[in-house]
Design a protein around this motif. Sequence first.
Motif, PDB file in Angstrom:
ATOM      1  N   TRP A 190       2.582   2.522   1.310  1.00  0.00           N
ATOM      2  CA  TRP A 190       1.525   2.334   2.286  1.00  0.00           C
ATOM      3  C   TRP A 190       0.716   1.108   1.891  1.00  0.00           C
ATOM      4  O   TRP A 190       0.167   1.045   0.803  1.00  0.00           O
ATOM      5  CB  TRP A 190       0.631   3.566   2.272  1.00  0.00           C
ATOM      6  CG  TRP A 190      -0.240   3.649   3.455  1.00  0.00           C
ATOM      7  CD1 TRP A 190      -1.504   3.164   3.564  1.00  0.00           C
ATOM      8  CD2 TRP A 190       0.079   4.232   4.710  1.00  0.00           C
ATOM      9  NE1 TRP A 190      -1.985   3.417   4.804  1.00  0.00           N
ATOM     10  CE2 TRP A 190      -1.027   4.076   5.540  1.00  0.00           C
ATOM     11  CE3 TRP A 190       1.214   4.860   5.209  1.00  0.00           C
ATOM     12  CZ2 TRP A 190      -1.059   4.532   6.833  1.00  0.00           C
ATOM     13  CZ3 TRP A 190       1.182   5.321   6.492  1.00  0.00           C
ATOM     14  CH2 TRP A 190       0.061   5.162   7.295  1.00  0.00           C
ATOM     15  N   ILE A 191       0.639   0.128   2.778  1.00  0.00           N
ATOM     16  CA  ILE A 191      -0.107  -1.097   2.485  1.00  0.00           C
ATOM     17  C   ILE A 191      -1.096  -1.344   3.612  1.00  0.00           C
ATOM     18  O   ILE A 191      -0.709  -1.467   4.770  1.00  0.00           O
ATOM     19  CB  ILE A 191       0.841  -2.311   2.362  1.00  0.00           C
ATOM     20  CG1 ILE A 191       1.809  -2.083   1.216  1.00  0.00           C
ATOM     21  CG2 ILE A 191       0.046  -3.591   2.160  1.00  0.00           C
ATOM     22  CD1 ILE A 191       2.916  -3.093   1.152  1.00  0.00           C
ATOM     23  N   ASP A 192      -2.365  -1.422   3.268  1.00  0.00           N
ATOM     24  CA  ASP A 192      -3.405  -1.744   4.241  1.00  0.00           C
ATOM     25  C   ASP A 192      -3.581  -3.259   4.243  1.00  0.00           C
ATOM     26  O   ASP A 192      -4.093  -3.837   3.292  1.00  0.00           O
ATOM     27  CB  ASP A 192      -4.705  -1.050   3.858  1.00  0.00           C
ATOM     28  CG  ASP A 192      -5.797  -1.252   4.877  1.00  0.00           C
ATOM     29  OD1 ASP A 192      -5.660  -2.132   5.754  1.00  0.00           O
ATOM     30  OD2 ASP A 192      -6.802  -0.529   4.803  1.00  0.00           O
ATOM     31  N   TYR A 199      -5.045  -7.064   1.468  1.00  0.00           N
ATOM     32  CA  TYR A 199      -4.115  -7.928   0.756  1.00  0.00           C
ATOM     33  C   TYR A 199      -3.986  -9.248   1.496  1.00  0.00           C
ATOM     34  O   TYR A 199      -3.514  -9.302   2.623  1.00  0.00           O
ATOM     35  CB  TYR A 199      -2.744  -7.264   0.628  1.00  0.00           C
ATOM     36  CG  TYR A 199      -2.803  -5.986  -0.168  1.00  0.00           C
ATOM     37  CD1 TYR A 199      -2.847  -6.020  -1.550  1.00  0.00           C
ATOM     38  CD2 TYR A 199      -2.859  -4.755   0.466  1.00  0.00           C
ATOM     39  CE1 TYR A 199      -2.930  -4.848  -2.283  1.00  0.00           C
ATOM     40  CE2 TYR A 199      -2.938  -3.584  -0.257  1.00  0.00           C
ATOM     41  CZ  TYR A 199      -2.978  -3.640  -1.630  1.00  0.00           C
ATOM     42  OH  TYR A 199      -3.070  -2.490  -2.341  1.00  0.00           O
ATOM     43  N   SER A 200      -4.386 -10.321   0.833  1.00  0.00           N
ATOM     44  CA  SER A 200      -4.404 -11.628   1.489  1.00  0.00           C
ATOM     45  C   SER A 200      -3.169 -12.470   1.178  1.00  0.00           C
ATOM     46  O   SER A 200      -3.053 -13.580   1.669  1.00  0.00           O
ATOM     47  CB  SER A 200      -5.661 -12.395   1.079  1.00  0.00           C
ATOM     48  OG  SER A 200      -5.690 -12.546  -0.337  1.00  0.00           O
ATOM     49  N   VAL A 244       0.643  -8.008  -2.386  1.00  0.00           N
ATOM     50  CA  VAL A 244       1.386  -6.876  -1.840  1.00  0.00           C
ATOM     51  C   VAL A 244       2.444  -6.417  -2.833  1.00  0.00           C
ATOM     52  O   VAL A 244       2.551  -5.236  -3.156  1.00  0.00           O
ATOM     53  CB  VAL A 244       2.039  -7.232  -0.483  1.00  0.00           C
ATOM     54  CG1 VAL A 244       2.987  -6.129  -0.030  1.00  0.00           C
ATOM     55  CG2 VAL A 244       0.965  -7.490   0.572  1.00  0.00           C
ATOM     56  N   TYR A 245       3.242  -7.367  -3.341  1.00  0.00           N
ATOM     57  CA  TYR A 245       4.293  -7.002  -4.301  1.00  0.00           C
ATOM     58  C   TYR A 245       3.700  -6.423  -5.581  1.00  0.00           C
ATOM     59  O   TYR A 245       4.248  -5.474  -6.132  1.00  0.00           O
ATOM     60  CB  TYR A 245       5.178  -8.212  -4.637  1.00  0.00           C
ATOM     61  CG  TYR A 245       6.108  -8.580  -3.515  1.00  0.00           C
ATOM     62  CD1 TYR A 245       6.916  -7.628  -2.892  1.00  0.00           C
ATOM     63  CD2 TYR A 245       6.213  -9.881  -3.058  1.00  0.00           C
ATOM     64  CE1 TYR A 245       7.774  -7.937  -1.865  1.00  0.00           C
ATOM     65  CE2 TYR A 245       7.077 -10.216  -2.018  1.00  0.00           C
ATOM     66  CZ  TYR A 245       7.854  -9.247  -1.434  1.00  0.00           C
ATOM     67  OH  TYR A 245       8.700  -9.572  -0.415  1.00  0.00           O
TER      68      TYR A 245
END
Length: 83
Positions: A66-68, A72-73, A78-79
């Motif tokens: 799950w990534i909001d 995360y720019s 993200v990784y």
Amino acid sequence: MNSNSDILDKIQQKFKCRDIQIQQVFHYLNFPNEQTHNIVVYGPRSTGKSSILREIMNDFKVAHVWIDSLHYSSTKLVYESIL
């Protein structure tokens, strides 16, 4: 063991008036035949997007991350959060 329709019924009972959206997500995921790599969901705040997806993923025991995207720019961040 619960069938797919039993699980869908449970989710639809929990999220009233969201039957169409729940069916669309279920259809998109192609349970249990195919692996889906990415799902991007957007829309107005507080409409149930995250809650419905989490319920579907958890109830069908789908491995997921799950990534909001608001937090995360960059791809690197993200990784790093996944690893």
